[in-house]
Design an enzyme around this catalytic site. Structure first.
Site, mmCIF file in Angstrom:
data_model
loop_
_atom_site.group_PDB
_atom_site.id
_atom_site.type_symbol
_atom_site.label_atom_id
_atom_site.label_comp_id
_atom_site.label_asym_id
_atom_site.label_seq_id
_atom_site.Cartn_x
_atom_site.Cartn_y
_atom_site.Cartn_z
ATOM 1 C CG ASN A 152 41.736 37.111 47.604
ATOM 2 O OD1 ASN A 152 42.110 37.562 46.531
ATOM 3 N ND2 ASN A 152 41.728 35.805 47.873
ATOM 4 C CB SER A 175 39.836 46.549 42.509
ATOM 5 O OG SER A 175 39.320 46.873 41.238
ATOM 6 C CE1 TYR A 209 36.377 39.283 39.051
ATOM 7 C CE2 TYR A 209 37.491 40.504 37.308
ATOM 8 C CZ TYR A 209 37.506 39.927 38.556
ATOM 9 O OH TYR A 209 38.639 39.993 39.329
ATOM 10 C CE LYS A 242 37.115 41.677 41.795
ATOM 11 N NZ LYS A 242 37.290 41.456 43.255
#
Length: 275
Positions: free
Chosen positions: A72, A123, A137, A141
């Site tokens: 996470n 994700s 970013y 993901k």
């Protein structure tokens, strides 16, 4: 039997809420955090040092097994692509992608030996669609999506499962660093009045107004693993979307892919060898 969870990024937000949910359900949790002093008093603190394989051995040894690995830990470095700086981009990928890879590789031998286990990789809505001033970013993901999709097929023969969790905007501290001016690239004046800088302003204004409830999101993840609640009896698919915003983008993305495939069918069907 109580499950054993390893959850990274457990100081705040999803990581903390998931740790507390698992504990409340009678499970056991190894919560990996950057700032141990911020861990709630209800969680026992323990410093772990050493290289990754040694760390994995200690994680398995803490309770004799490891059932769920949750990757996470992540943050967002924001700014237009032209505004981004190499050192910050590399740091973003190191936290959001390479740290995940290192931990997955370290725990897989132990999970294979057990013959059971679930890997939960976070994700984002940004793993489905990239946005102005958030492209770096979102790229991390997109990478998590690709890694986990391959991983799920690779580890299935060993009785292991991998799932991509795709949260939308949840009311966590995720945007706080941006609102404070941290983790954001120096602005170029040329982008004033364009979507890139409009997005910068929107991130700050949106902080604290996100629609998602992290307690509910964490509960759905626990239910996915435990086959309980809203997830009881449902097939465990590769992706677990969370949030009405993610649900809307998921449907839109599927429709756009179908439209593209149909629109260019004459084109893509013309490029194979005629044998």
């Amino acid at each position: 039997m109580a499950r054993v969870w390893h959850i990274s990024g457990a100081n705040t937000g999803f990581g903390l809420e998931l740790a507390l949910k698992a504990l409340a359900e009678g499970d056991r949790v190894i919560a990996a955090v950057r700032t141990p002093s911020k861990v709630p008093d209800s969680l026992k603190r323990s410093d772990v040092e050493g290289e990754m394989n040694g760390y994995a051995a200690k994680a398995f040894g803490a309770f004799g097994r490891l059932d769920v690995l949750v990757n996470n830990a992540a943050y967002s470095y924001m700014g237009a692509i032209e505004e981004s700086e190499d050192s910050a981009v590399k740091a973003q990928f190191d936290t959001n992608v390479f740290a995940l890879l290192r931990l997955v590789r370290a725990v897989l031998p132990g999970l294979r030996k057990q013959g059971s286990g679930t890997i939960v990789n976070f994700s984002s809505i940004g793993g489905l669609h990239s946005y102005p001033s958030n492209g770096i970013y979102c790229a991390t993901k997109f990478a998590v999506e690709a890694i986990t999709q391959a991983l799920a097929t690779e580890i299935a023969p060993f009785g292991l499962n991998a799932v991509i969790v795709e949260p939308g905007y949840f009311r966590t501290s995720f945007l706080t660093s941006v609102a404070s001016g941290a983790n954001i690239a120096p602005a170029l004046d040329v982008y004033e009045g364009t979507p890139a800088h409009e997005a910068r302003a929107a991130f700050t204004k949106y902080n604290g107004a996100q629609p998602g409830n992290p307690k509910e999101g964490a509960a759905r993840i626990w239910e996915y693993v435990a086959d309980a609640g809203l997830l009881k009896g449902k097939n465990k698919l590769l992706r677990l979307p969370l949030g009405t915003d993610t649900g809307a983008v998921l449907k839109q993305h599927a429709a756009e892919l179908a439209e593209t495939a149909s629109h260019y069918e004459e084109v893509w069907s013309s490029t194979d060898f005629k044998e």
